[in-house]
Design a protein around this motif. Structure first.
Motif, mmCIF file in Angstrom:
data_model
loop_
_atom_site.group_PDB
_atom_site.id
_atom_site.type_symbol
_atom_site.label_atom_id
_atom_site.label_comp_id
_atom_site.label_asym_id
_atom_site.label_seq_id
_atom_site.Cartn_x
_atom_site.Cartn_y
_atom_site.Cartn_z
ATOM 1 N N TYR A 146 -21.117 31.351 20.740
ATOM 2 C CA TYR A 146 -19.756 31.150 20.244
ATOM 3 C C TYR A 146 -19.698 30.492 18.864
ATOM 4 O O TYR A 146 -18.675 29.951 18.476
ATOM 5 C CB TYR A 146 -18.924 30.359 21.258
ATOM 6 N N ASP A 147 -20.791 30.566 18.135
ATOM 7 C CA ASP A 147 -20.787 30.107 16.741
ATOM 8 C C ASP A 147 -20.266 31.264 15.884
ATOM 9 O O ASP A 147 -20.939 32.283 15.723
ATOM 10 C CB ASP A 147 -22.210 29.716 16.325
ATOM 11 N N VAL A 148 -19.059 31.109 15.349
ATOM 12 C CA VAL A 148 -18.414 32.199 14.625
ATOM 13 C C VAL A 148 -19.219 32.612 13.399
ATOM 14 O O VAL A 148 -19.359 33.811 13.102
ATOM 15 C CB VAL A 148 -16.976 31.802 14.222
ATOM 16 N N THR A 149 -19.773 31.654 12.684
ATOM 17 C CA THR A 149 -20.549 31.965 11.486
ATOM 18 C C THR A 149 -21.779 32.797 11.826
ATOM 19 O O THR A 149 -22.070 33.809 11.177
ATOM 20 C CB THR A 149 -20.976 30.683 10.765
ATOM 21 N N GLN A 150 -22.501 32.389 12.864
ATOM 22 C CA GLN A 150 -23.688 33.138 13.269
ATOM 23 C C GLN A 150 -23.324 34.512 13.824
ATOM 24 O O GLN A 150 -24.033 35.502 13.583
ATOM 25 C CB GLN A 150 -24.481 32.340 14.301
ATOM 26 N N ALA A 151 -22.230 34.577 14.583
ATOM 27 C CA ALA A 151 -21.776 35.878 15.108
ATOM 28 C C ALA A 151 -21.411 36.807 13.963
ATOM 29 O O ALA A 151 -21.705 38.013 14.003
ATOM 30 C CB ALA A 151 -20.590 35.672 16.045
ATOM 31 N N MET A 152 -20.776 36.269 12.941
ATOM 32 C CA MET A 152 -20.394 37.055 11.774
ATOM 33 C C MET A 152 -21.638 37.583 11.045
ATOM 34 O O MET A 152 -21.684 38.738 10.601
ATOM 35 C CB MET A 152 -19.557 36.198 10.834
ATOM 36 N N THR A 153 -22.642 36.747 10.928
ATOM 37 C CA THR A 153 -23.890 37.156 10.274
ATOM 38 C C THR A 153 -24.550 38.303 11.034
ATOM 39 O O THR A 153 -24.995 39.294 10.434
ATOM 40 C CB THR A 153 -24.854 35.961 10.174
ATOM 41 N N ALA A 154 -24.607 38.188 12.357
ATOM 42 C CA ALA A 154 -25.222 39.240 13.172
ATOM 43 C C ALA A 154 -24.413 40.529 13.098
ATOM 44 O O ALA A 154 -24.977 41.626 12.965
ATOM 45 C CB ALA A 154 -25.342 38.771 14.624
ATOM 46 N N GLN A 196 -12.084 31.185 20.333
ATOM 47 C CA GLN A 196 -13.183 31.557 19.447
ATOM 48 C C GLN A 196 -13.025 32.990 18.959
ATOM 49 O O GLN A 196 -13.356 33.306 17.818
ATOM 50 C CB GLN A 196 -14.525 31.373 20.161
ATOM 51 N N LEU A 197 -12.499 33.841 19.826
ATOM 52 C CA LEU A 197 -12.232 35.225 19.426
ATOM 53 C C LEU A 197 -11.176 35.254 18.324
ATOM 54 O O LEU A 197 -11.310 36.002 17.340
ATOM 55 C CB LEU A 197 -11.760 36.042 20.626
ATOM 56 N N GLU A 198 -10.150 34.439 18.454
ATOM 57 C CA GLU A 198 -9.109 34.369 17.425
ATOM 58 C C GLU A 198 -9.699 33.894 16.098
ATOM 59 O O GLU A 198 -9.375 34.434 15.032
ATOM 60 C CB GLU A 198 -7.995 33.435 17.887
#
Length: 257
Positions: free
Chosen positions: A43-51, A10-12
């Motif tokens: 671990y939702d990349v889209t939500q992490a990106m938004t935050a 997920q980090l990648e």
């Protein structure tokens, strides 16, 4: 909970998404910071990106909120915002907030927001807190019209945005105790800005606090809420912040541009 291999994948994926973002790809963000944002959004990349994007925006627009001043000590000494060192059986950290102890003539609501941000980030230095999240208990006793007036709509929105949408922390649950019809007016100031997910984990408790103890063990609550936690002096909290603030500042420096 993700295993190490899943977290790495997920980090990648997160870094791959960052590389295509012209706003963020020039920032030098370490793995520890990115994993923290992944954990807070399950671990939702889209939500992490938004935050993460929102965090970068706010730290550059409102740098005054991401700094240390001795005024912060006044918030701690007033006993408005505290936590106990122990964790719940689920590994959550418990924050106790008593807004009615605030005297607006002593410090502004902005100073309180600064403490809430810094305190959250200090606690988030612990990976277990990142994974398990926060339980917030708000004692509504003592809230008066002057508190509502000196908070204001704009600060209510700012605080809600920061604590629910931007800061990389999980909110396991939020509990309101000692609420009355008047104190409900204070809550109404924040409700329009609360996320649907926050509203789903909100709980209201009677004054005997017996239902609160189903969520928060009495050893993590003060006597005023039916608990038996030992009182922690303000100096302990001040020392904790002063000891760790430079670590937080280094994290924030990664987000400045």
């Amino acid at each position: 909970m993700k295993d190490h291999n899943s977290e790495s994948s997920q980090l990648e994926a997160f870094r791959s998404t960052l590389s295509t973002n012209s706003r963020l790809n020039d920032l030098h963000l370490d793995d520890t910071l990115l994993i923290k944002f992944l954990r807070c959004r399950n671990y939702d990349v889209t939500q992490a990106m938004t935050a993460l994007t929102a965090y970068v925006d706010i730290i550059n627009k409102r740098s005054d909120l991401f700094s240390w001043t001795d005024e912060i000590k006044k918030v701690i000494e007033a006993g408005i915002f505290l936590h106990y060192p122990e964790r719940t059986p689920d590994g959550c950290v418990v924050n106790l907030v008593t807004p009615g102890k605030w005297n607006p003539s002593d410090f502004s609501y902005t100073t309180y927001i600064k403490l809430a941000i810094l305190w959250s980030e200090v606690l988030l230095l612990d990976e277990d807190v990142q994974k398990n999240g926060f339980i917030v208990v708000i004692d509504m006793s003592g809230i008066k019209l002057t508190h509502i007036y000196h908070t204001g709509v704009s600060n209510a929105k700012l605080f809600s945005d920061l604590t629910e949408r931007i800061l990389p922390r999980k909110l396991a649950s939020i509990h309101f105790v000692n609420a009355s019809r008047f104190q409900d007016a204070g809550l109404a100031l924040f409700k329009p800005f609360m996320t649907a997910s926050t509203k789903q984990v909100m709980h209201f408790h009677s004054k005997d606090c017996s239902t609160l103890h189903k969520f928060v063990p009495p050893n993590l609550l003060p006597a005023s809420l039916g608990g038996y936690a030992k009182e922690v002096p303000a100096s302990t909290y001040i020392h904790l912040l002063e000891k760790n603030k430079e670590k937080v500042f280094k994290i924030w420096d990664q987000l400045r541009n």
